[in-house]
Design a protein around this motif. Sequence first.
Motif, mmCIF file in Angstrom:
data_model
loop_
_atom_site.group_PDB
_atom_site.id
_atom_site.type_symbol
_atom_site.label_atom_id
_atom_site.label_comp_id
_atom_site.label_asym_id
_atom_site.label_seq_id
_atom_site.Cartn_x
_atom_site.Cartn_y
_atom_site.Cartn_z
ATOM 1 N N GLY A 133 57.540 43.779 -14.907
ATOM 2 C CA GLY A 133 56.342 43.676 -15.754
ATOM 3 C C GLY A 133 55.381 42.588 -15.312
ATOM 4 O O GLY A 133 54.287 42.468 -15.867
ATOM 5 N N GLY A 134 55.760 41.808 -14.321
ATOM 6 C CA GLY A 134 54.944 40.660 -13.911
ATOM 7 C C GLY A 134 53.545 41.029 -13.449
ATOM 8 O O GLY A 134 52.610 40.253 -13.598
ATOM 9 N N PRO A 137 49.853 42.347 -16.353
ATOM 10 C CA PRO A 137 48.632 41.667 -16.815
ATOM 11 C C PRO A 137 47.602 41.426 -15.718
ATOM 12 O O PRO A 137 46.435 41.205 -16.023
ATOM 13 C CB PRO A 137 49.149 40.338 -17.385
ATOM 14 C CG PRO A 137 50.477 40.134 -16.767
ATOM 15 C CD PRO A 137 51.044 41.502 -16.530
ATOM 16 N N VAL A 168 54.318 41.066 -21.949
ATOM 17 C CA VAL A 168 53.026 41.251 -21.281
ATOM 18 C C VAL A 168 52.575 42.708 -21.288
ATOM 19 O O VAL A 168 51.380 42.991 -21.215
ATOM 20 C CB VAL A 168 53.031 40.731 -19.815
ATOM 21 C CG1 VAL A 168 52.997 39.218 -19.795
ATOM 22 C CG2 VAL A 168 54.195 41.282 -19.030
ATOM 23 N N GLU A 171 50.770 42.926 -24.605
ATOM 24 C CA GLU A 171 49.550 42.110 -24.553
ATOM 25 C C GLU A 171 48.480 42.799 -23.717
ATOM 26 O O GLU A 171 47.304 42.844 -24.087
ATOM 27 C CB GLU A 171 49.864 40.742 -23.918
ATOM 28 C CG GLU A 171 50.792 39.869 -24.735
ATOM 29 C CD GLU A 171 51.058 38.525 -24.064
ATOM 30 O OE1 GLU A 171 51.858 37.757 -24.607
ATOM 31 O OE2 GLU A 171 50.473 38.241 -22.999
ATOM 32 N N THR A 172 48.917 43.324 -22.589
ATOM 33 C CA THR A 172 47.960 43.939 -21.662
ATOM 34 C C THR A 172 47.388 45.231 -22.236
ATOM 35 O O THR A 172 46.177 45.470 -22.153
ATOM 36 C CB THR A 172 48.642 44.202 -20.307
ATOM 37 O OG1 THR A 172 49.097 42.963 -19.773
ATOM 38 C CG2 THR A 172 47.682 44.849 -19.334
ATOM 39 N N SER B 59 47.543 35.545 -26.424
ATOM 40 C CA SER B 59 48.425 36.187 -25.440
ATOM 41 C C SER B 59 48.447 35.343 -24.173
ATOM 42 O O SER B 59 47.924 35.738 -23.125
ATOM 43 C CB SER B 59 47.902 37.593 -25.100
ATOM 44 O OG SER B 59 47.758 38.402 -26.240
ATOM 45 N N SER B 62 49.304 36.751 -20.610
ATOM 46 C CA SER B 62 48.341 37.693 -20.049
ATOM 47 C C SER B 62 46.981 37.059 -19.800
ATOM 48 O O SER B 62 46.194 37.586 -19.016
ATOM 49 C CB SER B 62 48.211 38.917 -20.960
ATOM 50 O OG SER B 62 49.461 39.578 -21.020
ATOM 51 N N ASP B 92 55.779 32.315 -16.369
ATOM 52 C CA ASP B 92 56.012 33.341 -15.345
ATOM 53 C C ASP B 92 54.747 33.584 -14.543
ATOM 54 O O ASP B 92 54.777 33.639 -13.311
ATOM 55 C CB ASP B 92 56.484 34.662 -15.965
ATOM 56 C CG ASP B 92 56.588 35.751 -14.906
ATOM 57 O OD1 ASP B 92 57.280 35.516 -13.903
ATOM 58 O OD2 ASP B 92 55.958 36.810 -15.052
ATOM 59 N N GLN B 93 53.635 33.724 -15.250
ATOM 60 C CA GLN B 93 52.387 34.030 -14.550
ATOM 61 C C GLN B 93 51.919 32.852 -13.691
ATOM 62 O O GLN B 93 51.347 33.042 -12.622
ATOM 63 C CB GLN B 93 51.299 34.442 -15.545
ATOM 64 C CG GLN B 93 51.547 35.820 -16.163
ATOM 65 C CD GLN B 93 51.577 36.933 -15.127
ATOM 66 O OE1 GLN B 93 50.817 36.925 -14.169
ATOM 67 N NE2 GLN B 93 52.477 37.886 -15.300
ATOM 68 N N GLN B 97 53.964 34.046 -10.335
ATOM 69 C CA GLN B 97 52.877 34.884 -9.819
ATOM 70 C C GLN B 97 51.844 34.028 -9.070
ATOM 71 O O GLN B 97 51.810 34.026 -7.856
ATOM 72 C CB GLN B 97 52.216 35.663 -10.973
ATOM 73 C CG GLN B 97 53.213 36.433 -11.860
ATOM 74 C CD GLN B 97 53.943 37.556 -11.152
ATOM 75 O OE1 GLN B 97 53.473 38.084 -10.148
ATOM 76 N NE2 GLN B 97 55.119 37.925 -11.637
#
Lengths: 336, 328
Positions: A133-134, A137, A168, A171-172, B59, B62, B92-93, B97
């Motif tokens: 799922g990373g 978003p 996410v 959210e997305t 959020s 996101s 995580d993001q 990422q």
Amino acid sequence: METEKNQEPFLNRAERLKLSKDELREMYKTLCTIRQFELMADKLYALGKVHGTMHLSAGQEAVAVGIRHATRLDDYLINHHRGHGHFISKNADINLMMAEFLGKEAGYCKGRGGSMHIADFSSNNLGANGIVGGGIPHSLGVGLALQMQKRDQICIAIFGDGASNEGVFHETLNMAGLWKLPILFVCENNKYGMSMAVERVSAKLPIAQRAEAYDIPWHYIDGNDLLTVIETVGSAADYIRSGNGPVFVEAQTYRYFGHSKSDRNLYRSKDEIETWRLTKDPILRFKNNLLENEVFKAEELVVCEEEAVKIIESAVEFAEASADPDAATVTEYVYA
Amino acid sequence: MPEITYAEAIRSALWEEMKRDERVFIIGEDIGRYGGAFGVTTGMLDEFGDKRIIETPISEPSIIGAAVGAALLGMRPVAEIMFMDFVLLSLDQIGNQAAKMHYMFGGKATVPLVVRMPSGSGTGAAAQHSQSLETLLMHLPGLKVVTPSTPYEAKGLLRTAIHDLNPVCFIEHKLLYKTKGEVPEGDYQIPFGVADIKRAGKDLTIVANGIMVHKALAVANRLADEGIDVEIIDPRTLVPLDTEAIINSVSKTGKLLIVHEACETAGWAGEIMAVVSSSRAFDYLDAPMRRLTGKNVPIPYNRVLERAAVPQEEDIEREIRAIVKGVY
């Protein structure tokens, strides 16, 4: 499930979808190329030539080929960890893919990423993701950027059934539905998140109906029927490109190999796997349609199959002849 | 030079960058009419409109994810996380990422984004709205970590952050927002990885960041009357870190105290000690290196306890005297 719409004859559907003979042949070859890539990946692993792990998509090829055919080559792709098929469909250089799989400097990511992180920014392929799922978003930002830059591409965000239970995801979908972003969400439901059956972790199925809560039109389709994928994704892409906002497509499919190299398939029966292989295989179904309707002679399809094998064999040759990265470069690329 | 507040300096950097470059946009919670939880983006919605001041649902993962996606398409997003504590929601993001993409994709992806985040205690906001988590972010290769201490630095460093091609965590201490300082008019940037000597001295080196720079300065100025001459180094950016400035200073003074509000255990004071003890400065040390940090506790609500949880001026003074006298 929307499947093989109203049992319309194959040739009528192919004609209605304006699929030329050349396109049908090309798609068959791509399906075979993906399958051969995955079989080869498995073989290379068995031979001890693969350093890391891999997530093989054999059985799911029609989703990849169908999406690619029904969208534009310059649309943006956000991919999941089981993503070899989507890269191959998006015209990735298979030599560079195989080199990356074997961790070579010549690979797409210079051997730094491996199977889970293949990307090709020059072809708007924004990469696979090792976090379930990373990548979802990221589609928001791609959608916002496409709107701000006033471009007509769409973002195709592909993820598995497992990812639909990540925060996410919700959210997305909420923001995409709210802002009417140009995103095609594709949930590639292969029935298992690692070992966990989708029924055991979902309060309500299909997964696609969750999109309704976010005012996003949704479809739950037979992802192993190539023409169904093309038809649904094609009309979804048109809808999105016309500025109507996102669409959610859940493609029901199945993976033949285990989740990754550690999987001993203890959570599903051999019968189940065999039933899918024998009766629902996406390549076999497409092939039978092509032969029964005399679109091609058997030997013409054999040519495609042999070409696929050759492409993969030469990719392995290329990758094996490529060098490892130099250890002295280990700290390169941390910062731009 | 005109005096403006730290918050105004940040707004001014955002404003000028958005005027200069249409790729720059802001995304976050309550940043429009409300102006952000600390008023930093006040007035920007009217100037730039809701396509560039993008207000989101609550959020956090996101918000950062969206910034990553936009950055991959060549935009220059500035994300606002309302309190630094909420970075834990989006880790995580940020960590898996944004921080990893350039490397993981063999140098072919760039993720030029800024995440602004207010840190620190002192407002009675308690354990989930008062943390200083810069060490957490420093530990993730691929991120840059900036902790401006003055309006001048807030503006100059934020402009540099927006121009940088990497993900930058821009940490603003919330007690500094109303502090004033001189900020030159017009275009200027402050390079990353260049520490500032906030006070030159010969007896002892203090390395401090954010609000601790001000506390250390106040103490140092008082002690100067007694003939204790303290040098204060503000690294300004923790990643990249100007190790040379610290090594040079310690080589000169022979004594080192590190002051940060972040918790002690595995805090960045330990990193500075490691840098110094494995450098030529080690030979010049004539006292044990010391650190004065936030205690290893969640930030409490009660005013007395909250004050006790992080270094105060009297603590800094006591530490300096102890080091100078050699009594610990």
